[in-house]
Design an enzyme around this catalytic site. Structure first.
Site, PDB file in Angstrom:
ATOM      1  N   ASP A 164      -1.027   4.676  -6.677  1.00  0.00           N
ATOM      2  CA  ASP A 164      -2.004   4.095  -5.762  1.00  0.00           C
ATOM      3  C   ASP A 164      -2.973   5.213  -5.347  1.00  0.00           C
ATOM      4  O   ASP A 164      -2.679   6.401  -5.542  1.00  0.00           O
ATOM      5  CB  ASP A 164      -1.232   3.543  -4.557  1.00  0.00           C
ATOM      6  CG  ASP A 164      -2.134   2.971  -3.491  1.00  0.00           C
ATOM      7  OD1 ASP A 164      -3.112   2.286  -3.830  1.00  0.00           O
ATOM      8  OD2 ASP A 164      -1.847   3.211  -2.295  1.00  0.00           O
TER       9      ASP A 164
ATOM     10  N   ASP B 282      -5.781   5.119  -2.195  1.00  0.00           N
ATOM     11  CA  ASP B 282      -6.019   5.355  -0.769  1.00  0.00           C
ATOM     12  C   ASP B 282      -4.682   5.467  -0.030  1.00  0.00           C
ATOM     13  O   ASP B 282      -3.798   4.627  -0.194  1.00  0.00           O
ATOM     14  CB  ASP B 282      -6.873   4.223  -0.181  1.00  0.00           C
ATOM     15  CG  ASP B 282      -7.680   4.683   1.033  1.00  0.00           C
ATOM     16  OD1 ASP B 282      -7.615   5.880   1.388  1.00  0.00           O
ATOM     17  OD2 ASP B 282      -8.370   3.851   1.629  1.00  0.00           O
TER      18      ASP B 282
ATOM     19  N   ASP C 227       1.524   3.600  -0.693  1.00  0.00           N
ATOM     20  CA  ASP C 227       1.772   3.748   0.747  1.00  0.00           C
ATOM     21  C   ASP C 227       1.933   2.415   1.472  1.00  0.00           C
ATOM     22  O   ASP C 227       2.432   2.388   2.586  1.00  0.00           O
ATOM     23  CB  ASP C 227       0.645   4.547   1.417  1.00  0.00           C
ATOM     24  CG  ASP C 227      -0.676   3.786   1.422  1.00  0.00           C
ATOM     25  OD1 ASP C 227      -1.062   3.259   0.355  1.00  0.00           O
ATOM     26  OD2 ASP C 227      -1.316   3.701   2.486  1.00  0.00           O
TER      27      ASP C 227
HETATM   28 MG   LIG Z   1      -2.871   2.682  -0.559  1.00  0.00          MG
END
Ligand SMILES: [Mg+2]
Length: 352
Positions: free
Chosen positions: A20, A22, A226
Site C-alpha cells: 500500500d 499512503d 495501514d
Molecule cells: Mg494506506
C-alpha cells in the site's frame, strides 16, 4: 514455527509484496521515515514489490515518480492501480477496441487505452449514447460534472456493464474527509437501482492483477497496508498473508473492533527485515520478546514492558484478539486497547 524461520527476517518467507502507499510509504507529501530504505533492502534480497493503489485518478508513471523521488525503488510497471484492474476486467468481457465511457480522470482514460479498449469522454453536448458505448468505468475524477453523471446514467439505464475502480466513501484531505469514489458510485446507484462491480481494495480483482504483475504464488506473497478495512480485509479476501503497518491511520483500538486478524503487526516496513515470532500464550497471559501482558477483567495490564513498544503491542493484541474471538464485547476491547494506542503515540520512534 520452526527455529530456522524464527531467526530469519519475516520477508524471507515471501517472494513478492503487494504494498500500500499512503500511510506506509508516504503520508500526503511526506515520506514515512525509513520506508524507502526498507523497500530498497527488500528488493535487494530478490523479493519483488508492487504498489497497489485504489487511487484511480493518477496515472501509474506519476505515482512511480513520486515513490522514486522518496528514494524507494519504483518504475511505472511496479504500480498497480484500481483503474487498471477495472480496465483489465472490462477487457476480458468486451471485444478488443470496444468503447467504454471513462467516468473519471486521466488514470481511467489511460488504463482503458492500455487495456486495448477505446476510452470515450463526455464532451460539451449530451455525450455518447448506448449505440456507441459498450460499458462504463467509474473512478474518481476531480473534473467530473453533473453532465458526466447524467450521461453515465443514460447509458447504465440500458443495463450495460458497469465497473467501479473502488468504493472508498471518503477521500482524506488536509482539512478532513471529502466524498470519495464510493460516494459518487452511491449517487448513481441510488438513481439507477443497480450497483457496479467494484475491483479495488478490499475486493479481490486488484490483488489478482498485482499477483499477475509480480508473477508470484499467493502463498508466497505478502500484502502490506495501514488500513484494516481496505488492506487487511482485502488481503483476507484475496487469501494472502498480511502485515498491518502502524505508520498510518488505524490503531490497535480499531483492530480489536474489527473482525480481522492480520498475519503480522509491524511498527514500520523495516520490521519486515527482522525476525518475527508468534506471540506466546501461557497461564493467564501473553508474551512477546521481553513484554508480558495479562487481561484483568476488562483491563489490559502490562506486567512487563519492553524497550521496543511493538513487543508490548504484539503481546497485547494477541491477548485482545483471543478475547475478541471468544466473544468479548467490542467496547470493552476498544477501551483496553487504548493502552496500546497510547504506547505507540508516546513512543520516541512514533512517526505520527
Ligand atoms: Mg494506506
Amino acid at each position: 514455527m520452526d527455529t530456522e524461520t524464527s531467526t530469519q527476517p519475516l520477508i524471507a518467507r515471501y517472494d513478492g509484496v503487494v504494498c500500500d502507499l499512503d500511510g506506509v510509504v508516504y503520508r500526503g507529501a511526506d515520506a514515512v521515515p525509513g520506508a524507502a530504505k526498507a523497500l530498497q533492502d527488500i528488493v535487494a534480497r530478490g523479493v519483488r514489490v508492487v504498489y497497489a493503489t485504489n487511487n484511480a485518478s493518477r496515472i501509474p508513471s506519476e505515482v512511480a515518480t513520486q515513490i522514486a523521488g522518496l528514494g524507494a525503488p519504483a518504475t511505472a510497471s511496479d504500480v498497480v492501480s484500481s483503474a487498471q484492474a477495472g480496465a483489465a476486467r472490462l477487457a476480458t468481457d468486451l471485444s478488443p477496441g470496444a468503447a467504454v465511457l471513462a467516468l473519471g480522470g486521466e488514470g481511467v482514460v489511460e488504463a482503458l487505452r492500455d487495456a486495448g479498449l477505446t476510452p470515450v469522454v463526455v464532451g460539451d453536448d449530451e455525450g455518447p449514447g448506448p449505440d456507441v458505448v459498450d460499458a462504463v468505468l467509474q473512478g474518481f475524477g476531480k473534473e467530473l460534472r453533473v453532465r458526466d453523471f447524467e450521461t453515465a446514467a443514460r447509458l447504465l439505464t440500458t443495463g450495460m456493464p458497469w465497473v467501479a475502480t473502488n468504493d472508498d466513501a471518503t477521500l482524506p484531505l488536509p482539512w478532513g474527509q471529502s466524498p470519495g469514489n464510493g460516494a459518487y458510485v452511491d449517487l448513481l446507484a441510488l438513481a439507477l437501482g443497480r450497483r457496479p462491480l467494484v475491483v479495488g481494495k478490499p475486493h479481490p480483482p486488484l490483488y489478482g492483477l498485482a499477483l499477475e504483475r509480480l508473477g508470484t504464488l499467493a502463498a508466497r506473497t505478502l500484502a502490506v497496508g495501514d488500513r484494516i478495512g481496505t488492506d487487511i480485509v482485502g488481503a483476507e479476501a484475496a487469501d494472502l498473508d498480511s502485515a498491518w503497518v502502524l505508520t498510518g491511520v488505524d490503531r490497535p483500538s480499531d483492530l480489536v473492533a474489527s473482525a480481522s486478524s492480520p498475519t503480522y503487526v509491524v511498527a514500520s516496513l523495516a520490521d519486515l527485515l527482522r525476525p518475527y515470532a508468534a506471540p506466546l500464550a501461557d497461564a493467564g497471559g501473553w508474551s512477546y520478546g521481553a513484554a508480558r501482558v495479562v487481561l484483568d477483567g476488562d483491563d489490559l495490564v502490562v506486567e512487563r514492558g519492553s524497550a521496543d513498544p511493538i513487543e508490548v503491542v504484539r503481546a497485547g493484541l494477541a491477548a485482545l484478539l483471543a478475547s475478541r474471538d471468544e466473544g468479548a464485547p467490542s467496547e470493552h476491547l476498544r477501551r483496553a486497547a487504548a493502552t496500546l494506542d497510547g504506547l505507540l503515540d508516546d513512543s520516541p520512534t512514533s512517526t505520527r
